[in-house]
Write a protein that holds these residues in place. Sequence first.
Motif, PDB file in Angstrom:
ATOM      1  N   SER A 105       1.125  -1.229   0.136  1.00  0.00           N
ATOM      2  CA  SER A 105       0.307  -0.211   0.016  1.00  0.00           C
ATOM      3  C   SER A 105       0.770   1.490   0.101  1.00  0.00           C
ATOM      4  O   SER A 105       0.620   2.233   0.069  1.00  0.00           O
ATOM      5  CB  SER A 105      -0.763  -0.234   1.238  1.00  0.00           C
ATOM      6  N   GLY A 106       2.410   0.897  -0.044  1.00  0.00           N
ATOM      7  CA  GLY A 106       3.241   2.139  -0.189  1.00  0.00           C
ATOM      8  C   GLY A 106       3.644   2.750   1.094  1.00  0.00           C
ATOM      9  O   GLY A 106       4.315   3.850   1.276  1.00  0.00           O
ATOM     10  N   GLN A 107       3.974   2.082   2.024  1.00  0.00           N
ATOM     11  CA  GLN A 107       3.835   2.826   3.706  1.00  0.00           C
ATOM     12  C   GLN A 107       5.445   1.903   3.236  1.00  0.00           C
ATOM     13  O   GLN A 107       5.892   1.081   3.114  1.00  0.00           O
ATOM     14  CB  GLN A 107       3.634   1.770   4.445  1.00  0.00           C
ATOM     15  N   ARG A 108       6.187   2.169   3.935  1.00  0.00           N
ATOM     16  CA  ARG A 108       7.701   1.986   4.677  1.00  0.00           C
ATOM     17  C   ARG A 108       7.210   1.231   5.862  1.00  0.00           C
ATOM     18  O   ARG A 108       7.055   1.759   6.224  1.00  0.00           O
ATOM     19  CB  ARG A 108       8.753   2.944   5.076  1.00  0.00           C
ATOM     20  N   THR A 109       8.480  -0.149   5.747  1.00  0.00           N
ATOM     21  CA  THR A 109       8.743  -0.791   6.665  1.00  0.00           C
ATOM     22  C   THR A 109      10.296  -1.109   7.036  1.00  0.00           C
ATOM     23  O   THR A 109      10.930  -1.016   6.216  1.00  0.00           O
ATOM     24  CB  THR A 109       7.207  -1.702   6.960  1.00  0.00           C
ATOM     25  N   LYS A 110      10.247  -1.153   8.523  1.00  0.00           N
ATOM     26  CA  LYS A 110      11.555  -1.326   8.782  1.00  0.00           C
ATOM     27  C   LYS A 110      12.085  -2.468   8.242  1.00  0.00           C
ATOM     28  O   LYS A 110      10.901  -3.729   8.468  1.00  0.00           O
ATOM     29  CB  LYS A 110      12.182  -1.664  10.128  1.00  0.00           C
ATOM     30  N   GLY A 111      13.450  -3.180   7.222  1.00  0.00           N
ATOM     31  CA  GLY A 111      13.842  -4.770   7.321  1.00  0.00           C
ATOM     32  C   GLY A 111      14.491  -4.246   8.587  1.00  0.00           C
ATOM     33  O   GLY A 111      14.155  -4.553   9.999  1.00  0.00           O
ATOM     34  N   PRO A 112      15.241  -5.867   8.240  1.00  0.00           N
ATOM     35  CA  PRO A 112      16.274  -6.717   8.996  1.00  0.00           C
ATOM     36  C   PRO A 112      17.085  -5.879   9.953  1.00  0.00           C
ATOM     37  O   PRO A 112      17.850  -5.221   9.311  1.00  0.00           O
ATOM     38  CB  PRO A 112      16.328  -7.857   8.913  1.00  0.00           C
ATOM     39  N   LYS A 113      17.424  -6.148  11.109  1.00  0.00           N
ATOM     40  CA  LYS A 113      18.055  -5.333  11.955  1.00  0.00           C
ATOM     41  C   LYS A 113      19.602  -6.130  10.680  1.00  0.00           C
ATOM     42  O   LYS A 113      19.257  -7.418  11.128  1.00  0.00           O
ATOM     43  CB  LYS A 113      18.107  -5.375  13.677  1.00  0.00           C
ATOM     44  N   PRO A 114      20.743  -5.065  11.305  1.00  0.00           N
ATOM     45  CA  PRO A 114      21.914  -5.841  10.394  1.00  0.00           C
ATOM     46  C   PRO A 114      22.280  -7.029  11.708  1.00  0.00           C
ATOM     47  O   PRO A 114      22.217  -7.448  12.701  1.00  0.00           O
ATOM     48  CB  PRO A 114      22.854  -4.920  11.459  1.00  0.00           C
ATOM     49  N   PHE A 115      22.988  -7.836  11.107  1.00  0.00           N
ATOM     50  CA  PHE A 115      23.380  -9.098  11.895  1.00  0.00           C
ATOM     51  C   PHE A 115      24.677  -9.303  12.502  1.00  0.00           C
ATOM     52  O   PHE A 115      25.436  -8.441  12.120  1.00  0.00           O
ATOM     53  CB  PHE A 115      24.266 -10.904  10.897  1.00  0.00           C
ATOM     54  N   THR A 116      25.146  -9.675  13.803  1.00  0.00           N
ATOM     55  CA  THR A 116      25.677  -9.123  14.424  1.00  0.00           C
ATOM     56  C   THR A 116      26.532  -9.788  15.482  1.00  0.00           C
ATOM     57  O   THR A 116      25.973 -11.816  14.989  1.00  0.00           O
ATOM     58  CB  THR A 116      24.887  -8.104  16.177  1.00  0.00           C
ATOM     59  N   THR A 117      27.486 -10.403  16.403  1.00  0.00           N
ATOM     60  CA  THR A 117      28.963 -10.965  16.693  1.00  0.00           C
ATOM     61  C   THR A 117      27.429 -11.882  17.850  1.00  0.00           C
ATOM     62  O   THR A 117      27.832 -12.878  17.763  1.00  0.00           O
ATOM     63  CB  THR A 117      29.780  -9.784  17.365  1.00  0.00           C
ATOM     64  N   GLU A 118      26.613 -10.903  18.209  1.00  0.00           N
ATOM     65  CA  GLU A 118      26.067 -11.467  18.989  1.00  0.00           C
ATOM     66  C   GLU A 118      25.066 -12.621  18.701  1.00  0.00           C
ATOM     67  O   GLU A 118      24.339 -13.617  19.338  1.00  0.00           O
ATOM     68  CB  GLU A 118      25.876  -9.830  20.094  1.00  0.00           C
ATOM     69  N   ASP A 119      24.866 -12.087  17.821  1.00  0.00           N
ATOM     70  CA  ASP A 119      23.749 -13.284  16.438  1.00  0.00           C
ATOM     71  C   ASP A 119      24.425 -14.365  16.553  1.00  0.00           C
ATOM     72  O   ASP A 119      23.671 -15.713  16.822  1.00  0.00           O
ATOM     73  CB  ASP A 119      23.298 -12.284  15.511  1.00  0.00           C
ATOM     74  N   ARG A 120      26.000 -14.442  16.078  1.00  0.00           N
ATOM     75  CA  ARG A 120      26.127 -15.738  15.816  1.00  0.00           C
ATOM     76  C   ARG A 120      26.524 -16.037  17.062  1.00  0.00           C
ATOM     77  O   ARG A 120      26.473 -17.327  16.611  1.00  0.00           O
ATOM     78  CB  ARG A 120      28.024 -15.176  15.316  1.00  0.00           C
ATOM     79  N   GLU A 121      27.000 -15.675  18.194  1.00  0.00           N
ATOM     80  CA  GLU A 121      27.425 -15.993  19.468  1.00  0.00           C
ATOM     81  C   GLU A 121      25.782 -17.128  19.716  1.00  0.00           C
ATOM     82  O   GLU A 121      25.852 -17.918  20.646  1.00  0.00           O
ATOM     83  CB  GLU A 121      28.088 -15.789  20.312  1.00  0.00           C
ATOM     84  N   GLN A 122      24.953 -16.637  19.570  1.00  0.00           N
ATOM     85  CA  GLN A 122      23.894 -16.705  19.926  1.00  0.00           C
ATOM     86  C   GLN A 122      22.960 -18.273  19.713  1.00  0.00           C
ATOM     87  O   GLN A 122      22.928 -19.117  19.243  1.00  0.00           O
ATOM     88  CB  GLN A 122      22.388 -15.912  20.036  1.00  0.00           C
TER      89      GLN A 122
END
Length: 148
Positions: free
Chosen positions: A118-135
């Motif tokens: 419908s033309g709205q902007r949405t947030k994309g995914p957050k950047p992948f972090t070192t914490e994400d890797r370890e998790q």
Amino acid sequence: MKVFVDADACPVKDIIISEARNFEIPVILVTSFSHFSNVKQPSGVETIYVDSGADAADYRIVKLVEKGDIIVTQDYGLASLGLAKGVIVLHQKGFRYTNDNIDQLLQTRYLSAMARKSGQRTKGPKPFTTEDREQFRDLFKQIISLEN
């Protein structure tokens, strides 16, 4: 038990391969021909190439997995199909998809798609972090040690 990886944009393939080798668990990387590589994978790792079409890797993974296998993906649709087959499904940011959270994730994805349409902007995914890797590493090690 086998580990199937939706591998086109998976930032934790190295973790999956390393940890799965410690438990002698086969890893199958499913990726499109557009990501073809001549790099030889270590023993216990197989690469399956599929067409570049939308969801081609997802369909191949769903066809190949069996109850008790593991899928690693960021795709909610593939996660839903995997759960329906009795598969353990993990997100590369270190959380497990479950029957309790998949409906909410799919609903959020749908609402975001409708907003964009419908033309709205949405947030994309957050950047992948070192914490994400370890998790992810911690969760993956926990899952394969319990299931093996």
